[in-house]
Design a protein around this motif. Structure first.
Motif, PDB file in Angstrom:
ATOM      1  N   HIS A 176      63.665  38.639   5.431  1.00 43.75           N
ATOM      2  CA  HIS A 176      64.733  38.447   6.593  1.00 43.75           C
ATOM      3  C   HIS A 176      65.454  39.503   7.013  1.00 43.75           C
ATOM      4  O   HIS A 176      66.301  39.241   5.455  1.00 43.75           O
ATOM      5  CB  HIS A 176      64.662  37.132   7.599  1.00 43.75           C
ATOM      6  CG  HIS A 176      63.780  36.698   8.483  1.00 43.75           C
ATOM      7  ND1 HIS A 176      61.885  37.785   9.319  1.00 43.75           N
ATOM      8  CD2 HIS A 176      62.716  35.836   8.219  1.00 43.75           C
ATOM      9  CE1 HIS A 176      61.387  36.567   9.534  1.00 43.75           C
ATOM     10  NE2 HIS A 176      61.457  35.273   9.191  1.00 43.75           N
ATOM     11  N   SER A 210      57.195  33.682  10.577  1.00 44.52           N
ATOM     12  CA  SER A 210      58.030  33.518  11.275  1.00 44.52           C
ATOM     13  C   SER A 210      57.942  34.525  12.122  1.00 44.52           C
ATOM     14  O   SER A 210      59.937  34.784  12.280  1.00 44.52           O
ATOM     15  CB  SER A 210      59.302  33.048  10.630  1.00 44.52           C
ATOM     16  OG  SER A 210      59.522  34.356   8.823  1.00 44.52           O
ATOM     17  N   ARG A 212      58.671  39.223  12.364  1.00 40.39           N
ATOM     18  CA  ARG A 212      58.933  39.986  11.846  1.00 40.39           C
ATOM     19  C   ARG A 212      60.043  39.966  10.658  1.00 40.39           C
ATOM     20  O   ARG A 212      61.019  39.483  10.895  1.00 40.39           O
ATOM     21  CB  ARG A 212      59.564  41.979  12.521  1.00 40.39           C
ATOM     22  CG  ARG A 212      59.640  42.785  12.681  1.00 40.39           C
ATOM     23  CD  ARG A 212      61.476  43.141  12.304  1.00 40.39           C
ATOM     24  NE  ARG A 212      61.049  45.227  11.405  1.00 40.39           N
ATOM     25  CZ  ARG A 212      60.855  45.512  10.264  1.00 40.39           C
ATOM     26  NH1 ARG A 212      61.316  44.226   9.634  1.00 40.39           N
ATOM     27  NH2 ARG A 212      61.512  46.046  10.088  1.00 40.39           N
ATOM     28  N   ALA A 213      59.426  41.038   9.355  1.00 41.49           N
ATOM     29  CA  ALA A 213      60.253  40.847   8.385  1.00 41.49           C
ATOM     30  C   ALA A 213      59.428  42.110   7.944  1.00 41.49           C
ATOM     31  O   ALA A 213      58.895  43.085   7.999  1.00 41.49           O
ATOM     32  CB  ALA A 213      59.258  39.357   7.700  1.00 41.49           C
ATOM     33  N   THR A 263      62.346  34.240   3.718  1.00 42.55           N
ATOM     34  CA  THR A 263      61.431  34.379   5.307  1.00 42.55           C
ATOM     35  C   THR A 263      61.290  32.925   5.343  1.00 42.55           C
ATOM     36  O   THR A 263      61.327  31.733   6.431  1.00 42.55           O
ATOM     37  CB  THR A 263      60.114  34.864   4.978  1.00 42.55           C
ATOM     38  OG1 THR A 263      58.732  35.266   4.232  1.00 42.55           O
ATOM     39  CG2 THR A 263      60.285  36.520   5.603  1.00 42.55           C
TER      40      THR A 263
END
Length: 417
Positions: A176, A210, A212-213, A263
């Motif tokens: 992220h 988790s 968007r990354a 992430t």
């Protein structure tokens, strides 16, 4: 109702299981992990799916996450120059967008869907002895688990395998906090950074557990500067090493990664394998036959993004072959024909991958350089990620390339540009 056993719960195994299930076959899926164990486990790949593979999922109504996943509408190609510069840099546009969904999300979701629709899921790490038993109770057994003991049943096809050792040391980080490149503020492209003699750095958006990354993927020449992750177990150290290498070799990528963080603790992966084509039929001790699927029989280095795409195409091809075969026996001749049908397309990806793993020929360098001035060259090349067969028309032959580049230059001149 015909009974089919599929061993392996990856892209090909689950896609094939769900496709057969929708056509009325009695399907058993064998997986070494539960859906929850997959979802909370370690990342497995980079899995950018291009237009053809995405359409296969749509046709099967398995594109559950498409609206949540960033569309990859551009593929940037950069070639590193001296002292952290870029000798070549351009953006190509694919015919249709690509997407990446973390396989932890997709495989867990697909497995749960398969079970909800009445499919039988057996959580068990299969051995050859297990398949020897099951081959007598199922009409067809397929192996879609590309690692472990089962793969040893499928002999290496030396005539179709150029390499017998790993050609890249692979390292993946899911992060992220990665910013967009300043020159493309409104796009989420796949960036391919080629560093001669060192390896490649790929950066791409994804949808993970988790949200968007981005994925930072290093492919290093064995023994070179990117080959430093072999003994690294600590995820924080893994990311730190990745960022140090980005700062040294691709400062244009590092500039947007200063706030990057993993992430999750399972968001890193490192390893290597030899790209290999194997014989498609495995013989069991009791005489039964099993059919290898996707990575079991065609394992490409991920440098050209053919892994998950090839898996989707293999599953689609096998599904068609199974349905068309009707009630006839799934014997060795049918298994070979099913693989041969898939190989007609897969061979192009294998040839391209092999070509990209060695230092590029001069005519390939000329093409990449020409892409700066002529966007149509870049557009055509990046569409090979989706359909590598087009490369046969120009990429592998110096004379064909010379003719192609001359035609593009002449057309550009006649257009006054």
């Amino acid at each position: 109702m015909r009974k089919i056993l599929i061993v392996g719960a990856g892209q090909s195994g689950l896609q094939l299981a769900l496709g057969l299930q929708s056509r009325g076959y009695e399907v058993t899926l064998m997986s070494s992990r539960t859906a929850d164990e997959i979802r909370t486990g370690r990342v497995m790949s980079t899995q950018v799916m291009f237009a053809t593979a995405l359409q296969i999922e749509r046709d099967l109504q398995l594109n559950f996450w498409e609206s949540q996943t960033a569309p990859i509408e551009g593929i940037g190609v950069s070639v590193g120059g001296p002292e952290g510069t870029r000798a070549i840099d351009w953006m190509g546009r694919p015919h249709g967008y690509a997407q990446s969904v973390d396989q932890r999300v997709k495989m867990a979701g697909w497995m749960e869907t398969f079970a909800q629709r009445g499919g039988q899921v057996v959580i068990h790490g299969a051995a050859v002895s297990d398949l020897d038993y099951f081959s007598r109770t199922y009409d067809l057994v397929m192996v879609a688990a590309g690692k472990g003991e089962l793969v040893s049943m499928f002999g290496r096809d030396a005539s179709r395998s150029k390499f017998d050792a790993p050609q890249r040391a692979l390292s993946v980080s899911y992060v992220h906090g990665l910013e967009r490149r300043a020159e493309h503020p409104d796009l989420d492209p796949l960036y391919c950074n080629i560093l001669p003699g060192i390896g490649e750095l790929f950066v791409m958006p994804t949808l993970t557990t988790s949200g968007r990354a981005d994925i930072v993927f290093l492919a290093g020449v064995p023994g070179g500067e990117f080959d430093v992750f072999g003994g690294v177990k600590d995820p924080a150290l893994h990311l730190s090493l990745t960022l140090e290498l980005m700062e040294r070799h691709t400062p244009w990528e590092y500039a947007r990664a200063t706030k990057a963080e993993l992430t999750d603790v399972n968001g890193t992966l490192a390893g290597r394998f030899a790209p290999t084509v194997r014989k498609p039929i495995g013989q069991l001790p009791g005489g039964g036959l099993v059919l290898g699927v996707a990575d079991v029989v065609v394992a490409n280095d991920p440098i050209t993004g053919q892994g998950s795409n090839g898996a989707a195409k293999c599953a689609a091809s096998y599904l068609a072959s199974i349905v068309e075969h009707g009630d006839r026996e799934f014997d060795g001749a049918w298994m070979q024909s099913a693989f041969d049908r898939y190989w007609q397309g897969a061979r192009h990806g294998v040839r391209w991958t092999e070509a990209m793993l060695v230092p590029p020929a001069q005519h390939v360098v000329d093409m990449l350089a020409a892409g700066v001035e002529h966007p149509s060259i870049g557009d055509r090349f990046v569409n090979a990620f989706d359909d590598p067969s087009d490369l046969e028309h120009y990429f592998f032959d110096a004379a064909k390339m010379e003719t192609y580049l001359a035609e593009v230059a002449a057309a550009s001149g006649s257009n006054g540009s």
